[in-house]
Scaffold this motif. Structure first.
Motif, PDB file in Angstrom:
ATOM      1  N   GLY A  44       7.111 -31.690 -16.530  1.00 18.83           N
ATOM      2  CA  GLY A  44       8.359 -32.162 -17.136  1.00 18.83           C
ATOM      3  C   GLY A  44       8.826 -31.172 -18.182  1.00 18.83           C
ATOM      4  O   GLY A  44       8.124 -30.210 -18.513  1.00 18.83           O
ATOM      5  N   ASN A  45      10.025 -31.396 -18.716  1.00 12.43           N
ATOM      6  CA  ASN A  45      10.586 -30.504 -19.715  1.00 12.43           C
ATOM      7  C   ASN A  45       9.969 -30.811 -21.081  1.00 12.43           C
ATOM      8  O   ASN A  45      10.288 -31.829 -21.699  1.00 12.43           O
ATOM      9  N   ILE A  46       9.094 -29.917 -21.552  1.00 11.46           N
ATOM     10  CA  ILE A  46       8.443 -30.137 -22.843  1.00 11.46           C
ATOM     11  C   ILE A  46       9.217 -29.489 -23.980  1.00 11.46           C
ATOM     12  O   ILE A  46       8.824 -29.610 -25.145  1.00 11.46           O
ATOM     13  N   GLY A  47      10.308 -28.806 -23.658  1.00 13.92           N
ATOM     14  CA  GLY A  47      11.141 -28.189 -24.684  1.00 13.92           C
ATOM     15  C   GLY A  47      10.851 -26.708 -24.855  1.00 13.92           C
ATOM     16  O   GLY A  47       9.766 -26.213 -24.506  1.00 13.92           O
ATOM     17  N   ALA A  62       7.153 -24.626 -25.156  1.00 10.89           N
ATOM     18  CA  ALA A  62       6.886 -23.574 -24.175  1.00 10.89           C
ATOM     19  C   ALA A  62       6.510 -22.267 -24.870  1.00 10.89           C
ATOM     20  O   ALA A  62       5.599 -21.548 -24.438  1.00 10.89           O
ATOM     21  N   MET A  63       7.207 -21.928 -25.956  1.00 10.82           N
ATOM     22  CA  MET A  63       6.870 -20.727 -26.710  1.00 10.82           C
ATOM     23  C   MET A  63       5.459 -20.827 -27.287  1.00 10.82           C
ATOM     24  O   MET A  63       4.698 -19.850 -27.276  1.00 10.82           O
ATOM     25  N   ASN A  64       5.117 -21.988 -27.798  1.00 12.56           N
ATOM     26  CA  ASN A  64       3.777 -22.163 -28.369  1.00 12.56           C
ATOM     27  C   ASN A  64       2.697 -22.049 -27.300  1.00 12.56           C
ATOM     28  O   ASN A  64       1.626 -21.474 -27.547  1.00 12.56           O
ATOM     29  N   ARG A  65       2.966 -22.570 -26.111  1.00 11.98           N
ATOM     30  CA  ARG A  65       1.990 -22.435 -25.006  1.00 11.98           C
ATOM     31  C   ARG A  65       1.842 -20.971 -24.622  1.00 11.98           C
ATOM     32  O   ARG A  65       0.745 -20.503 -24.313  1.00 11.98           O
ATOM     33  N   ASP A 107       8.591 -25.093 -34.134  1.00  7.74           N
ATOM     34  CA  ASP A 107       8.695 -26.526 -34.426  1.00  7.74           C
ATOM     35  C   ASP A 107       9.066 -27.282 -33.154  1.00  7.74           C
ATOM     36  O   ASP A 107      10.230 -27.295 -32.735  1.00  7.74           O
ATOM     37  N   GLU A 108       8.093 -27.947 -32.546  1.00  9.56           N
ATOM     38  CA  GLU A 108       8.320 -28.638 -31.282  1.00  9.56           C
ATOM     39  C   GLU A 108       9.212 -29.856 -31.438  1.00  9.56           C
ATOM     40  O   GLU A 108       9.807 -30.333 -30.471  1.00  9.56           O
ATOM     41  N   GLY A 109       9.338 -30.362 -32.655  1.00 11.87           N
ATOM     42  CA  GLY A 109      10.220 -31.502 -32.887  1.00 11.87           C
ATOM     43  C   GLY A 109      11.682 -31.167 -32.678  1.00 11.87           C
ATOM     44  O   GLY A 109      12.487 -32.044 -32.353  1.00 11.87           O
ATOM     45  N   LEU A 110      12.048 -29.886 -32.842  1.00 12.83           N
ATOM     46  CA  LEU A 110      13.443 -29.482 -32.621  1.00 12.83           C
ATOM     47  C   LEU A 110      13.774 -29.408 -31.140  1.00 12.83           C
ATOM     48  O   LEU A 110      14.952 -29.416 -30.763  1.00 12.83           O
ATOM     49  N   PHE A 111      12.772 -29.257 -30.325  1.00 11.17           N
ATOM     50  CA  PHE A 111      12.868 -29.296 -28.862  1.00 11.17           C
ATOM     51  C   PHE A 111      13.530 -28.055 -28.286  1.00 11.17           C
ATOM     52  O   PHE A 111      12.868 -27.242 -27.670  1.00 11.17           O
ATOM     53  N   THR A 121      14.915 -38.325 -36.850  1.00  7.88           N
ATOM     54  CA  THR A 121      14.424 -38.364 -35.470  1.00  7.88           C
ATOM     55  C   THR A 121      14.278 -36.953 -34.916  1.00  7.88           C
ATOM     56  O   THR A 121      15.165 -36.112 -35.069  1.00  7.88           O
ATOM     57  N   THR A 122      13.152 -36.677 -34.270  1.00  4.19           N
ATOM     58  CA  THR A 122      12.903 -35.387 -33.660  1.00  4.19           C
ATOM     59  C   THR A 122      12.449 -35.593 -32.215  1.00  4.19           C
ATOM     60  O   THR A 122      12.344 -36.716 -31.744  1.00  4.19           O
ATOM     61  N   GLY A 123      12.183 -34.478 -31.533  1.00  3.00           N
ATOM     62  CA  GLY A 123      11.723 -34.560 -30.154  1.00  3.00           C
ATOM     63  C   GLY A 123      12.861 -34.584 -29.169  1.00  3.00           C
ATOM     64  O   GLY A 123      14.026 -34.365 -29.539  1.00  3.00           O
TER      65      GLY A 123
END
Length: 311
Positions: free
Chosen positions: A73-76, A80-83, A187-191, A304-306
């Motif tokens: 699925g789309n994890i943002g 993806a950059m962090n992975r 920051d994964e919360g920014l998606f 709200t984030t994500g």
């Protein structure tokens, strides 16, 4: 460097191309353009469901050494950059090159960025260096930015110049993994939107420098579409209602963070207001744009984030 002379690859650089519903022919050009310039190329697909892309990835794995990771699925973009950074670190690379699915690097872009980075690091900590990019659709050369009030400085630079700037777009950025670890992950919360802006502000807050390298060149496009304009240099970037949700929400979220420069906040609030009303006046469907932007503002005020959830 002559176009006929192949550049020396940078064996300690791992490049990642992050994809989401890509145009396969263009993606192929990106992959062919960067693979020979780096030690490893990772393609991270963010949950695309497409038979043509499936077939291309099968062929790519048979005929090349490109590493393909596919998220169910789309994890943002940030995740993806962090992975990708984790992948590069595990496999012994020292640098990570970020690329979008529509970013076409010149043949010597990576070598030019790497040489400039090594030189600049002798004078202090550098978070990232990035190329000068030309819009694929219009030929407009995007400037590097230094934040100022009431408006930021736009610096085009010239041949041989290394421009100190306050942020870089993620695509084309060459990041030493040591700097990535010290600044912290995306920051994964920014998606998706403003992920690069937030990371660059955080890097600058922690004493790192960012540089645009004018001799490093890349073709790229920003926005889902582009509308010609006699007033706005490079044209007006048109985003979908969903993207405008993230842009609105994430920029307002950045207003409350200590790493965000106060001068940027002061100039961005009027810009966001103009963007809100300008979008409603000139873009259709107006109701969809209004709902997305209003929801983005509401979610930002709520913290709200994500990913954008169901309405």
């Amino acid at each position: 460097m002559s176009p006929a002379t192949p550049p020396h690859p940078a064996p300690d650089v791992c490049a990642v191309v992050i994809t989401y519903r890509p145009q396969v022919d263009l993606l192929q050009q990106v992959i062919e353009g960067v693979q020979s310039q780096v030690g490893r190329l990772l393609v991270f697909d963010n949950g695309t469901q497409d038979e043509k892309l499936d077939a291309y990835f099968v062929q790519l794995q048979r005929t090349s050494e490109v590493v393909i990771e596919r998220s169910p699925g789309n994890i943002g973009l940030a995740a993806a950059m962090n992975r990708a950074a984790e992948h590069a670190r595990i496999h012994g690379f020292n640098h990570l090159l970020l690329l979008d699915q529509d970013s076409l690097p010149d043949p010597d872009m990576v070598a030019t960025l790497k040489a400039a980075l090594e030189q600049l690091q002798r004078s202090g900590p550098v978070a990232a260096v990035g190329p000068q990019f030309r819009d694929r659709r219009t030929g407009y050369i995007a400037p590097f930015i230094r934040v100022a009030f009431p408006s930021s400085q736009k610096l085009n630079g010239g041949p041989g110049q290394q421009v100190r700037c306050d942020f870089l777009i993620s695509s084309g950025s060459l990041i030493p993994l040591e700097s990535f670890d010290r600044v912290g992950p995306m920051d994964e919360g920014l998606f998706i939107d403003n992920v690069d802006l937030e990371w660059c502000f955080r890097a600058r807050h922690r004493g790192f420098s960012l540089f645009g390298i004018c001799d490093a060149q890349m073709r790229h496009s920003i926005g889902d579409a582009l509308r010609p304009s006699r007033i706005v240099a490079g044209g007006i970037k048109i985003h979908s209602p969903v993207r405008l949700y993230y842009i609105t929400r994430n920029r307002v979220l950045l207003y409350g963070r200590k790493e965000t420069p106060a001068v940027w906040i002061a100039q961005d609030i009027p810009r966001l207001i103009l963007k809100f009303f300008g979008t409603l006046l000139f873009l259709k469907p107006r109701a969809a744009y209004f709902r997305s932007m209003a929801r983005g503002l509401r979610d930002a005020l709520r913290g709200t984030t994500g990913p954008m959830g169901p309405s």
